[in-house]
Write an enzyme that holds these catalytic residues in place. Structure first.
Site, PDB file in Angstrom:
ATOM      1  N   LYS A 196      17.345   0.306  -0.225  1.00  0.00           N
ATOM      2  CA  LYS A 196      16.324   0.699  -1.484  1.00  0.00           C
ATOM      3  C   LYS A 196      16.461   2.106  -1.659  1.00  0.00           C
ATOM      4  O   LYS A 196      16.485   2.777  -2.839  1.00  0.00           O
ATOM      5  CB  LYS A 196      14.918   0.369  -1.238  1.00  0.00           C
ATOM      6  CG  LYS A 196      14.014   0.711  -2.266  1.00  0.00           C
ATOM      7  CD  LYS A 196      14.059   0.257  -3.716  1.00  0.00           C
ATOM      8  CE  LYS A 196      13.460   0.874  -4.835  1.00  0.00           C
ATOM      9  NZ  LYS A 196      12.129   1.510  -4.896  1.00  0.00           N
ATOM     10  N   HIS A 236      19.460   3.206  -3.373  1.00  0.00           N
ATOM     11  CA  HIS A 236      19.450   2.611  -4.941  1.00  0.00           C
ATOM     12  C   HIS A 236      18.674   3.770  -5.804  1.00  0.00           C
ATOM     13  O   HIS A 236      19.093   4.365  -6.710  1.00  0.00           O
ATOM     14  CB  HIS A 236      18.427   1.242  -4.930  1.00  0.00           C
ATOM     15  CG  HIS A 236      17.990   1.172  -6.421  1.00  0.00           C
ATOM     16  ND1 HIS A 236      16.849   1.842  -6.837  1.00  0.00           N
ATOM     17  CD2 HIS A 236      18.187   0.334  -7.479  1.00  0.00           C
ATOM     18  CE1 HIS A 236      16.645   1.645  -8.118  1.00  0.00           C
ATOM     19  NE2 HIS A 236      17.498   0.653  -8.393  1.00  0.00           N
ATOM     20  N   ASN A 237      17.588   4.395  -5.077  1.00  0.00           N
ATOM     21  CA  ASN A 237      16.865   5.421  -5.630  1.00  0.00           C
ATOM     22  C   ASN A 237      17.842   6.740  -5.652  1.00  0.00           C
ATOM     23  O   ASN A 237      17.641   7.578  -6.770  1.00  0.00           O
ATOM     24  CB  ASN A 237      15.554   5.654  -5.012  1.00  0.00           C
ATOM     25  CG  ASN A 237      14.561   4.769  -5.297  1.00  0.00           C
ATOM     26  OD1 ASN A 237      15.036   3.476  -5.510  1.00  0.00           O
ATOM     27  ND2 ASN A 237      13.451   5.093  -5.242  1.00  0.00           N
ATOM     28  N   SER A 274      12.396  -2.892  -6.527  1.00  0.00           N
ATOM     29  CA  SER A 274      12.734  -2.070  -7.494  1.00  0.00           C
ATOM     30  C   SER A 274      12.330  -2.754  -8.951  1.00  0.00           C
ATOM     31  O   SER A 274      12.530  -3.828  -9.195  1.00  0.00           O
ATOM     32  CB  SER A 274      14.333  -1.284  -7.463  1.00  0.00           C
ATOM     33  OG  SER A 274      14.236  -0.566  -8.694  1.00  0.00           O
ATOM     34  N   GLU A 299      20.043   6.274  -8.679  1.00  0.00           N
ATOM     35  CA  GLU A 299      19.039   6.379  -9.602  1.00  0.00           C
ATOM     36  C   GLU A 299      18.887   8.038 -10.120  1.00  0.00           C
ATOM     37  O   GLU A 299      18.963   8.209 -11.299  1.00  0.00           O
ATOM     38  CB  GLU A 299      17.734   5.688  -9.481  1.00  0.00           C
ATOM     39  CG  GLU A 299      16.585   5.870 -10.516  1.00  0.00           C
ATOM     40  CD  GLU A 299      15.097   5.163  -9.966  1.00  0.00           C
ATOM     41  OE1 GLU A 299      15.433   4.224  -9.539  1.00  0.00           O
ATOM     42  OE2 GLU A 299      14.327   5.968  -9.952  1.00  0.00           O
ATOM     43  N   VAL A 334       0.953  -1.219  -0.055  1.00  0.00           N
ATOM     44  CA  VAL A 334      -0.144   0.025  -0.009  1.00  0.00           C
ATOM     45  C   VAL A 334       0.862   1.312  -0.039  1.00  0.00           C
ATOM     46  O   VAL A 334       2.038   1.228   0.129  1.00  0.00           O
ATOM     47  CB  VAL A 334      -1.072   0.047   1.104  1.00  0.00           C
ATOM     48  CG1 VAL A 334      -1.779  -1.285   1.254  1.00  0.00           C
ATOM     49  CG2 VAL A 334      -0.257   0.223   2.569  1.00  0.00           C
ATOM     50  N   LYS A 335       0.074   2.258  -0.178  1.00  0.00           N
ATOM     51  CA  LYS A 335       1.039   3.828  -0.160  1.00  0.00           C
ATOM     52  C   LYS A 335       1.719   3.818   1.274  1.00  0.00           C
ATOM     53  O   LYS A 335       1.302   3.452   2.116  1.00  0.00           O
ATOM     54  CB  LYS A 335       0.012   4.881  -0.059  1.00  0.00           C
ATOM     55  CG  LYS A 335       0.430   6.121  -0.870  1.00  0.00           C
ATOM     56  CD  LYS A 335      -0.927   7.019  -1.004  1.00  0.00           C
ATOM     57  CE  LYS A 335      -0.570   8.352  -1.696  1.00  0.00           C
ATOM     58  NZ  LYS A 335      -0.156   7.914  -3.033  1.00  0.00           N
TER      59      LYS A 335
HETATM   60  P1  NBP Z   1      -0.064   3.276  -4.321  1.00  0.00           P
HETATM   61  O1  NBP Z   1       1.304   3.756  -3.689  1.00  0.00           O
HETATM   62  O2  NBP Z   1      -0.682   4.076  -5.362  1.00  0.00           O
HETATM   63  O3  NBP Z   1      -0.953   2.894  -3.301  1.00  0.00           O
HETATM   64  C1  NBP Z   1      -2.476   2.365  -3.567  1.00  0.00           C
HETATM   65  C2  NBP Z   1      -2.641   1.118  -2.582  1.00  0.00           C
HETATM   66  O4  NBP Z   1      -2.752   1.639  -1.137  1.00  0.00           O
HETATM   67  C3  NBP Z   1      -4.319   0.726  -2.911  1.00  0.00           C
HETATM   68  O5  NBP Z   1      -4.177  -0.858  -2.776  1.00  0.00           O
HETATM   69  C4  NBP Z   1      -4.735   1.404  -1.637  1.00  0.00           C
HETATM   70  O6  NBP Z   1      -6.186   0.781  -1.442  1.00  0.00           O
HETATM   71  C5  NBP Z   1      -3.896   1.245  -0.731  1.00  0.00           C
HETATM   72  N1  NBP Z   1      -4.295   2.097   0.539  1.00  0.00           N
HETATM   73  C6  NBP Z   1      -4.136   3.412   0.520  1.00  0.00           C
HETATM   74 BR1  NBP Z   1      -3.722   4.718  -0.320  1.00  0.00          BR
HETATM   75  N2  NBP Z   1      -4.832   3.700   1.911  1.00  0.00           N
HETATM   76  C7  NBP Z   1      -4.939   2.876   2.494  1.00  0.00           C
HETATM   77  C8  NBP Z   1      -5.529   2.359   3.933  1.00  0.00           C
HETATM   78  N3  NBP Z   1      -5.249   3.525   4.732  1.00  0.00           N
HETATM   79  N4  NBP Z   1      -5.849   1.045   4.206  1.00  0.00           N
HETATM   80  C9  NBP Z   1      -5.352   0.217   3.383  1.00  0.00           C
HETATM   81  N5  NBP Z   1      -5.180   0.257   1.921  1.00  0.00           N
HETATM   82  C10 NBP Z   1      -4.660   1.452   1.648  1.00  0.00           C
HETATM   83  O7  NBP Z   1       0.457   1.928  -5.105  1.00  0.00           O
HETATM   84  P2  NBP Z   1       1.474   1.572  -6.039  1.00  0.00           P
HETATM   85  O8  NBP Z   1       2.120   2.460  -7.070  1.00  0.00           O
HETATM   86  O9  NBP Z   1       0.977   0.083  -6.477  1.00  0.00           O
HETATM   87  O10 NBP Z   1       2.478   1.370  -4.993  1.00  0.00           O
HETATM   88  C11 NBP Z   1       2.489   0.373  -3.701  1.00  0.00           C
HETATM   89  C12 NBP Z   1       3.972   0.639  -2.915  1.00  0.00           C
HETATM   90  O11 NBP Z   1       4.942   0.085  -3.776  1.00  0.00           O
HETATM   91  C13 NBP Z   1       4.051   2.047  -2.520  1.00  0.00           C
HETATM   92  O12 NBP Z   1       4.452   2.137  -1.216  1.00  0.00           O
HETATM   93  C14 NBP Z   1       4.988   2.660  -3.527  1.00  0.00           C
HETATM   94  O13 NBP Z   1       5.783   3.686  -3.210  1.00  0.00           O
HETATM   95  C15 NBP Z   1       5.949   1.273  -3.827  1.00  0.00           C
HETATM   96  N6  NBP Z   1       6.589   1.237  -4.993  1.00  0.00           N
HETATM   97  C16 NBP Z   1       6.074   1.585  -6.279  1.00  0.00           C
HETATM   98  C17 NBP Z   1       6.787   1.477  -7.315  1.00  0.00           C
HETATM   99  C18 NBP Z   1       6.260   1.914  -8.660  1.00  0.00           C
HETATM  100  O14 NBP Z   1       6.690   1.766  -9.704  1.00  0.00           O
HETATM  101  N7  NBP Z   1       4.841   2.504  -8.672  1.00  0.00           N
HETATM  102  C19 NBP Z   1       8.053   0.888  -7.308  1.00  0.00           C
HETATM  103  C20 NBP Z   1       8.511   0.667  -6.220  1.00  0.00           C
HETATM  104  C21 NBP Z   1       7.994   0.732  -4.878  1.00  0.00           C
HETATM  105  P3  NBP Z   1      -7.513   1.290  -2.283  1.00  0.00           P
HETATM  106  O15 NBP Z   1      -7.402   0.503  -3.599  1.00  0.00           O
HETATM  107  O16 NBP Z   1      -8.659   0.745  -1.417  1.00  0.00           O
HETATM  108  O17 NBP Z   1      -7.315   2.546  -2.395  1.00  0.00           O
END
Ligand code: NBP
Length: 479
Positions: A185, A188-189, A130, A192, A76-77
């Site tokens: 990590k 790493h960023n 990553s 990056e 999650v976020k």
């Molecule tokens: P997001 O960072 O956009 O988070 C969305 C997710 O968090 C949804 O499943 C949402 O549920 C859930 N959520 C939130 Br917002 N508040 C919540 C709460 N209070 N309780 C339960 N669930 C909650 O998703 P993402 O882009 O897939 O990234 C996920 C993680 O991976 C993040 O920490 C991000 O920094 C990390 N990350 C991302 C990348 C990338 O390229 N995007 C790469 C590496 C790491 P909902 O659907 O009910 O709103």
């Protein structure tokens, strides 16, 4: 509900969804959960045939679906949502269960969460992931922290879903206790950011000084990508530069607003580096460069400021200059990585993580954004000498920089005389020159500090702590 799932993923936005599919495609039964249940259902509807999923709609059902010890991946976020999810699930778990946080958490939060859950016997595994959404699906580089016991249970599964380096080695290793994975990590960023900024500066020089078009620069990058700069970032840079905007028929890079955004991990890297006293100037300049770019009003108000009369090189000179830029980019890149690895070593020492730097380089060879051929070399350098004080102390890197340095200096000098900003190139060269300097002006700084604040100083010719009576007869006292 029968407990059949070997792993569960809660948080099914792009990253969680793709990680869950990756586990399922590798033969694991995956329990699914998301705050908004529609996402869980959508995943099963669209990709249910890829493997065995157990869709659940409540925290209780999710936990009940997991075989013990439970492995529960949270995607999650980062920040409050992660704490909210932990607060929801922890009371439902039992000693020996694992919560794996794959989000981009700050390592200090990970240390806190690990400590809090340890009392309950729950393993909290802060894990850097990553590779973006594509990596999550097809094989990311994975940086798990947490206890050794958790890695014994989880490691084989992570090895299966991770990217594989060219020699077939899985791009995952147990980084170290508590926050070690998220710390690595974060760095790493940071690296990056530096890598991207250095590539951007090389592009700007090839455009403004050498006079090449974006398409021509794309070809130059493609050539570079067949040599020692071979990397994912160089590869995608060529793709972006050769792309034409369909609406205007102009180069894509000319229609995009030149204001870079950031999510914060680069900033954290620099903030933590300042706390640890590690000079990551190349990474810091990359973060500042994004910041400068975003100050639209300030930039607008500054356009009238005087600069040098710029000139564009002729065709033959431009080709020679491009070769010099390649040398500069490579030398600066070595320094940026040197700084990042220094920060990991410093963090490891500060928090007693015992991080193996060679293994870190090895697991960055595939899956992650900074994957590059030259990480093989970094890995070998640390393998040969685990206590290497700095990458620049490795003979082969030192030799390459020695060969590149004349061109490196010429490129930066040209940038300065032509008024092309190259903060990361310049900062990395200054770091290199600072390290190799026989004497630094820090002696003068110490004199100034002693003058206005009686901060004392050490002498180079004998032991002791000294102070000069600057306001009096300037005799030296020893304390
Ligand atoms: P997001 O960072 O956009 O988070 C969305 C997710 O968090 C949804 O499943 C949402 O549920 C859930 N959520 C939130 Br917002 N508040 C919540 C709460 N209070 N309780 C339960 N669930 C909650 O998703 P993402 O882009 O897939 O990234 C996920 C993680 O991976 C993040 O920490 C991000 O920094 C990390 N990350 C991302 C990348 C990338 O390229 N995007 C790469 C590496 C790491 P909902 O659907 O009910 O709103």
């Amino acid at each position: 509900m029968s407990s059949t799932a070997q792993i569960g993923v809660t948080g099914l936005a792009v990253m969680g969804r793709n990680l869950a599919r990756n586990f399922a495609r590798n033969g694991y039964t995956v329990a699914l959960h998301n705050r908004t249940t529609a996402k869980t259902r959508a995943l099963v509807e669209e990709f249910g045939d890829e493997g065995d999923f157990v869709a659940t709609e409540s925290a209780e059902d999710f936990v009940a679906a997991l075989e013990r010890p439970r492995r529960l991946v949270v995607m999650v976020k980062a920040g409050d949502p992660t704490d909210a999810v932990i607060a929801e699930f922890a009371p439902l778990l039992e000693p020996g269960d694992m919560i794996i946080d794959g989000g981009n958490a700050h390592f200090a939060d990970t240390r806190r969460r690990e400590r809090d859950l340890r009392d309950q016997g729950i393993h909290f595994v802060g894990t850097g992931v990553s590779g973006g959404e594509e990596g999550a699906l097809n094989g990311p580089s994975i940086m798990p922290g947490g206890s050794k016991e958790s890695y014994a249970s989880l490691g084989p599964m992570l090895e299966k879903i991770s990217a594989k380096a060219k020699d077939g080695a899985p791009c995952v290793t147990h980084i170290g206790p508590d926050g070690a994975g998220h710390f690595v990590k974060m760095v790493h960023n940071g690296i990056e950011y530096a890598d991207m900024q250095l590539i951007a500066e090389a592009y700007q020089l090839l455009r403004d000084v050498a006079g090449y078009s974006p398409a021509e620069i794309a070809d130059i990058f493609r050539t570079w990508n067949t040599g020692r700069l071979d990397s994912y970032l160089i590869e995608i840079t060529a793709e972006v530069l050769s792309h034409t905007d369909a609406a205007t028929d102009k180069p894509f890079v000319d229609v995009v607003l030149d204001q870079a955004e950031q999510k914060g991990t680069g900033r954290w890297t620099v903030q933590i580096a300042l706390d640890l006293g590690v000079p990551v100037s190349g990474i810091a300049e990359a973060v500042f460069a994004r910041s400068v770019s975003g100050h639209a009003a300030l930039r607008e108000a500054s356009r009238h400021l005087a600069g040098p009369t710029a000139s564009t090189l002729g065709k033959d000179e431009a080709a020679a200059f491009a070769d010099q830029v390649e040398q500069a980019l490579y030398a600066s890149k070595i320094v940026a990585y040197t700084q990042g690895f220094h920060q990991i070593a410093a963090g490891s020492e500060q928090y007693d993580w015992n991080i193996n730097l060679g293994e870190v380089a090895a697991i960055w060879r595939g899956g992650c954004i900074i994957r590059a051929a030259f990480l093989d070399r970094i890995s070998s350098a640390y393998e040969a000498q685990p206590q290497l004080p700095s990458l620049l102390a490795d003979k082969s890197f030192a030799k390459e920089i020695a060969a590149a340095q004349d061109d490196w200096r010429t490129v930066i000098a040209t940038a300065v005389t032509q008024g092309v900003p190259t903060p990361a190139f310049a900062a990395t060269l200054a770091y290199y020159d600072s390290l190799r300097a026989e004497r630094l002006p820090a002696a003068l700084t110490q004199g100034q500090r002693d003058y206005f604040g009686a901060h004392t100083y050490h002498r180079s010719d004998r032991e002791g702590t000294f102070h000069t009576l600057w306001g009096g007869d300037k005799t030296e006292t020893e304390s």
